[in-house]
Design an enzyme around this catalytic site. Structure first.
Site, PDB file in Angstrom:
ATOM      1  CB  SER A 201      -0.881  -0.032   1.247  1.00  0.00           C
ATOM      2  OG  SER A 201      -1.687   1.122   1.327  1.00  0.00           O
TER       3      SER A 201
ATOM      4  CE  LYS B  98      -4.726   0.004   0.197  1.00  0.00           C
ATOM      5  NZ  LYS B  98      -5.403  -0.814   1.231  1.00  0.00           N
TER       6      LYS B  98
ATOM      7  CE  LYS C 150      -4.028   3.620   2.200  1.00  0.00           C
ATOM      8  NZ  LYS C 150      -5.298   3.079   2.732  1.00  0.00           N
TER       9      LYS C 150
ATOM     10  CG  ASP D  53      -7.806   2.249   0.477  1.00  0.00           C
ATOM     11  OD1 ASP D  53      -8.977   2.688   0.537  1.00  0.00           O
ATOM     12  OD2 ASP D  53      -7.226   1.716   1.446  1.00  0.00           O
TER      13      ASP D  53
ATOM     14  CD  GLU E 148      -8.920  -0.876   0.370  1.00  0.00           C
ATOM     15  OE1 GLU E 148      -7.937  -1.037  -0.399  1.00  0.00           O
ATOM     16  OE2 GLU E 148      -8.835  -1.015   1.596  1.00  0.00           O
TER      17      GLU E 148
ATOM     18  CG  ASP F 217     -10.747  -1.132   4.618  1.00  0.00           C
ATOM     19  OD1 ASP F 217     -11.088  -1.665   5.683  1.00  0.00           O
ATOM     20  OD2 ASP F 217      -9.635  -0.545   4.510  1.00  0.00           O
TER      21      ASP F 217
ATOM     22  CE  LYS G 163      -7.621  -2.602   6.427  1.00  0.00           C
ATOM     23  NZ  LYS G 163      -7.761  -1.135   6.517  1.00  0.00           N
TER      24      LYS G 163
ATOM     25  N   GLY H 122      -4.470  -4.560   5.835  1.00  0.00           N
ATOM     26  CA  GLY H 122      -3.477  -4.376   6.884  1.00  0.00           C
ATOM     27  C   GLY H 122      -3.717  -3.071   7.601  1.00  0.00           C
TER      28      GLY H 122
HETATM   29  O1  OSB Z   1      -7.345   1.567   4.416  1.00  0.00           O
HETATM   30  O2  OSB Z   1      -6.247  -0.187   4.071  1.00  0.00           O
HETATM   31  C1  OSB Z   1      -6.370   0.870   4.676  1.00  0.00           C
HETATM   32  C2  OSB Z   1      -3.309   1.488   6.880  1.00  0.00           C
HETATM   33  C3  OSB Z   1      -3.914   2.022   7.998  1.00  0.00           C
HETATM   34  C4  OSB Z   1      -5.269   2.203   8.008  1.00  0.00           C
HETATM   35  C5  OSB Z   1      -6.038   1.844   6.903  1.00  0.00           C
HETATM   36  C6  OSB Z   1      -5.448   1.306   5.780  1.00  0.00           C
HETATM   37  C7  OSB Z   1      -4.053   1.153   5.760  1.00  0.00           C
HETATM   38  C8  OSB Z   1      -3.311   0.683   4.603  1.00  0.00           C
HETATM   39  C9  OSB Z   1      -1.966   0.053   4.833  1.00  0.00           C
HETATM   40  O3  OSB Z   1      -3.688   0.791   3.465  1.00  0.00           O
HETATM   41  C10 OSB Z   1      -2.037  -1.417   4.884  1.00  0.00           C
HETATM   42  C11 OSB Z   1      -0.770  -2.031   5.426  1.00  0.00           C
HETATM   43  O4  OSB Z   1       0.215  -2.077   4.689  1.00  0.00           O
HETATM   44  O5  OSB Z   1      -0.750  -2.465   6.597  1.00  0.00           O
HETATM   45 MG    MG Z   2      -8.467   0.508   2.959  1.00  0.00          MG
END
Ligand code: OSB
Ligand code: MG
Length: 368
Positions: free
Chosen positions: A135, A161, A163, A189, A214, A239, A263, A291
């Site tokens: 991510s 992925k 953001k 995302d 996402e 999510d 998650k 994650g």
């Molecule tokens: O939206 O998936 C998410 C991290 C913290 C809170 C929300 C998210 C995320 C990530 C990172 O996208 C995922 C990771 O590498 O742990």
């Molecule tokens: Mg997410």
């Protein structure tokens, strides 16, 4: 098992690079570790709540209070507790799923260590390694983004992925497609940063053949996601919205999503996470493992979950060095774009006591 004490330990772990999302920038991971001491041995779980209530309503200090005042007393009152029994025992407490999940994980770890069974086996894992994605946060410039993505691809990550948020969506996706080609497994995302008015920006992403988008809209807006999904070729993945197996089934049945990010923390634990996996499989919706910037403790458990059969897409289960200079367990190292699923009893990894001591910002021991 009888729970004799619960240790709540807060540690602060610096991230190797700031992680910027539409909800803010994380520079350190403020982690709550829950250790349960039972008559059959100890177990550990990681609470995935962030320091602030910006991803969901939960946050780490609140999780600590909820465990102390509401969850621990309910568990201490039980003569016999198992991992599977945690969620029912805590049913009188509404919400606070991340706090509940951390406690459940610790109890499961203790129980499975006592049995000599790995969490992966217990949950129903069908593989011994899982494909990993990464991510990538919102960058300062497109050049900085391309450099970061290029570095991850060199390391072997099998999926990227990005953001996104309004103003950082079409351009970064376009730049990454131009630089790394159409075969790259790529997804985005939004962490709820869009609304119906900004949805036309999202529709422009259809030209990039993304794996999924996402969580474009707020957590509660199932109808909005269904309406968006009907106007886009890119699959919608949820999510934040998916807080239980019931919501997952409802969202899929209503056409709000066709893929689910699982998650365990967000849904109240690994048992509920498996239920979501199962209901998604029954409805023909693939899932992948999300994650929350976990340390090795949470990562080990996520890898066990990600080894179940309907985890069809690479997850945000990245290697330790994507997050931390030093992980609190033995580090998870990428091998050919995959991480190994721990095979030892319980979560299958142990914490580095000395390091955890050094990182500790607070510790309390709860007793009946
Ligand atoms: O939206 O998936 C998410 C991290 C913290 C809170 C929300 C998210 C995320 C990530 C990172 O996208 C995922 C990771 O590498 O742990
Ligand atoms: Mg997410």
């Amino acid at each position: 098992m009888k729970i004799q004490a619960i240790e709540l330990r807060r540690i602060g772990v610096p991230l190797v690079r700031p992680f910027r999302t539409s909800f803010g920038t994380q520079t350190d991971r403020d982690v709550l570790l829950v250790t349960v001491m039972t008559d059959a041995g100890t177990g550990i779980g990681e609470c995935v709540a962030l320091a602030d209530p910006v991803y969901s309503s939960e946050y780490v200090a609140a999780a600590q209070v909820v465990i102390t005042d509401h969850l621990a007393p309910r568990l201490f009152a039980l003569d016999d507790v198992s991992g599977r029994g945690v969620q029912p025992a805590l049913g009188g407490v509404i919400g606070h799923r991340m706090a509940k999940a951390a406690v459940e994980a610790a109890v499961l770890d203790a129980e499975l260590r006592a049995y000599g069974v790995s969490l992966a086996r217990y949950l129903g894992a069908v593989r011994d390694r899982v494909e990993c994605g990464v991510s990538v946060g919102i960058a300062a410039t497109l050049d900085a983004l391309l450099e970061e993505v290029g570095g991850y691809l060199e390391q072997g990550y099998r999926r990227i992925k990005l953001k996104i948020e309004p103003g950082w969506d079409w351009e970064p996706v376009h730049a990454v497609r131009e630089a790394f080609g159409d075969d790259l497994l790529l997804q985005v995302d939004a962490n709820t940063a869009y609304d119906a008015a900004s949805a036309p920006r999202l529709r422009r992403l259809d030209e990039f053949n993304l794996l999924l988008i996402e969580q474009p809209f707020v957590e509660e807006d199932i109808a909005g996601h269904a309406a968006l999904a009907a106007t886009m070729s890119t699959p919608i993945c949820l999510d934040e919205s998916v807080v239980s197996a019931a919501v997952a089934a409802d969202a899929i049945n209503r056409g709000a999503c066709s893929i689910v990010n699982i998650k365990a923390g967000r849904v109240g634990g690994y048992i509920e996470a498996v239920r979501i996996h199962d209901v998604c499989a029954a409805l023909g919706a693939p899932v992948w493992c999300g994650g929350m910037l976990e340390t090795g403790v949470g990562r080990a458990a996520n890898l066990a979950l990600a080894a179940l059969p309907n985890f069809k897409l690479p997850g945000d289960t990245s290697a330790s060095d994507r997050y931390f200079a030093e992980d609190i367990t033995e580090p998870f190292v990428l091998e050919d774009g995959c991480l190994p699923v721990p095979q030892g009893p319980g979560i299958g990894v142990d914490v580095r006591r000395d390091l955890v001591e050094r990182l500790t910002t607070g510790v309390v021991l709860l007793r009946p």
